[in-house]
Design a protein around this motif. Structure first.
Motif, PDB file in Angstrom:
ATOM      1  N   GLN A  18       0.840  -1.350  -0.096  1.00 53.88           N
ATOM      2  CA  GLN A  18       0.133   0.140   0.026  1.00 53.88           C
ATOM      3  C   GLN A  18       0.802   1.165   0.062  1.00 53.88           C
ATOM      4  O   GLN A  18       0.438   2.204  -0.663  1.00 53.88           O
TER       5      GLN A  18
ATOM      6  N   GLU B 210      -7.532  11.892  -5.552  1.00 55.64           N
ATOM      7  CA  GLU B 210      -7.664  10.867  -6.614  1.00 55.64           C
ATOM      8  C   GLU B 210      -7.145   9.543  -6.369  1.00 55.64           C
ATOM      9  O   GLU B 210      -7.546   8.661  -6.678  1.00 55.64           O
TER      10      GLU B 210
ATOM     11  N   ALA C  10      -7.029   8.454  -3.190  1.00 58.62           N
ATOM     12  CA  ALA C  10      -7.790   7.949  -2.186  1.00 58.62           C
ATOM     13  C   ALA C  10      -8.833   7.015  -2.856  1.00 58.62           C
ATOM     14  O   ALA C  10      -9.454   5.979  -2.647  1.00 58.62           O
ATOM     15  N   GLN C  11      -9.425   7.674  -3.979  1.00 60.73           N
ATOM     16  CA  GLN C  11     -10.620   7.166  -4.880  1.00 60.73           C
ATOM     17  C   GLN C  11     -10.076   5.882  -5.422  1.00 60.73           C
ATOM     18  O   GLN C  11     -10.634   4.837  -5.506  1.00 60.73           O
ATOM     19  N   ILE C  12      -8.958   5.866  -6.008  1.00 60.77           N
ATOM     20  CA  ILE C  12      -8.216   4.692  -6.831  1.00 60.77           C
ATOM     21  C   ILE C  12      -8.103   3.491  -5.797  1.00 60.77           C
ATOM     22  O   ILE C  12      -8.425   2.440  -6.020  1.00 60.77           O
ATOM     23  N   MET C  13      -7.501   3.859  -4.572  1.00 62.02           N
ATOM     24  CA  MET C  13      -7.064   3.118  -3.483  1.00 62.02           C
ATOM     25  C   MET C  13      -8.468   2.472  -2.828  1.00 62.02           C
ATOM     26  O   MET C  13      -8.225   1.357  -2.194  1.00 62.02           O
ATOM     27  N   GLY C  14      -9.543   3.042  -2.997  1.00 65.92           N
ATOM     28  CA  GLY C  14     -10.574   3.005  -1.953  1.00 65.92           C
ATOM     29  C   GLY C  14     -10.488   3.312  -0.426  1.00 65.92           C
ATOM     30  O   GLY C  14     -10.837   2.488   0.299  1.00 65.92           O
ATOM     31  N   LYS C  15      -9.737   4.351  -0.283  1.00 66.15           N
ATOM     32  CA  LYS C  15      -9.279   4.661   1.124  1.00 66.15           C
ATOM     33  C   LYS C  15      -9.726   6.086   1.331  1.00 66.15           C
ATOM     34  O   LYS C  15      -9.959   6.614   0.268  1.00 66.15           O
ATOM     35  N   THR C  16      -9.899   6.420   2.568  1.00 66.12           N
ATOM     36  CA  THR C  16      -9.934   8.067   2.821  1.00 66.12           C
ATOM     37  C   THR C  16      -8.650   8.880   2.522  1.00 66.12           C
ATOM     38  O   THR C  16      -7.683   8.084   2.662  1.00 66.12           O
TER      39      THR C  16
END
Length: 182
Positions: free
Chosen positions: A130, A147, A149-155
């Motif tokens: 990660q 961007e 965070a959105q790609i990784m599915g995290k905050t």
């Protein structure tokens, strides 16, 4: 081998006798085809067919018997060969595209980073998957926190923490290498 061209065969061909036309074709076609092939024509078989279409269309106007027919046939074959060469000069055959031989070629960002992977990969080895992902997205891909965070599915906060830890680990590794070199 085809029968030699005879005066009788030419006379019957002029009268449009199918057997005589076939005999004329079988007598002259191998030599015409060989001539066109030896001259390097693109499609000698098609050109030979064009030659005989022209010859049979003009058969009633040809004089000189068998010798005249032979001469006329090879005159037409020569003209078709010249036409073929001129056509190829006007429309050269396309060369296959080789992207690596293209002087306009430039590496993609991925090629640049991964091409220097002998330098980048060892730097990222000590990081978790990660952390490595965050560094690649934020530094290499130049994406914003949102961007990444959105790609990784995290905050965004978790991406900030991963990035901070990854940079700290890299800083520690560089500090250790500098001390070892002194």
């Amino acid at each position: 081998m085809a029968d030699p061209l005879t005066e009788q065969m030419v006379a019957e061909a002029r009268a449009n006798s199918p057997a005589a036309l076939r005999a004329v074709y079988e007598s002259l076609a191998p030599a015409v085809l060989g001539y066109l092939k030896s001259k390097g024509c693109d499609d000698p078989e098609a050109l030979a067919q064009e030659v005989f279409l022209t010859v049979f269309g003009k058969l009633s106007t040809i004089t000189g018997g068998a010798a005249g027919l032979r001469t006329f046939t090879f005159s037409v074959a020569h003209a078709r060969m010249v036409d073929d060469q001129r056509r190829r000069e006007r429309q050269p055959a396309p060369a296959p595209y080789d992207p690596l031989a293209d002087i306009r070629y430039s590496e993609s960002a991925e090629d640049t980073v991964m091409g220097s992977s002998h330098m980048v990969a060892p730097l990222l080895e000590g990081l978790t998957d990660q952390q490595r992902e965050v560094i690649l997205l934020r530094v290499v891909a130049d994406l914003s926190l949102e961007e990444a965070a959105q790609i990784m599915g995290k905050t965004e906060n978790s991406v900030k923490q991963l990035q901070r830890r990854a940079l700290a680990a890299l800083k520690e590794r560089f500090a250790g290498k500098e001390a070892a070199e002194l």
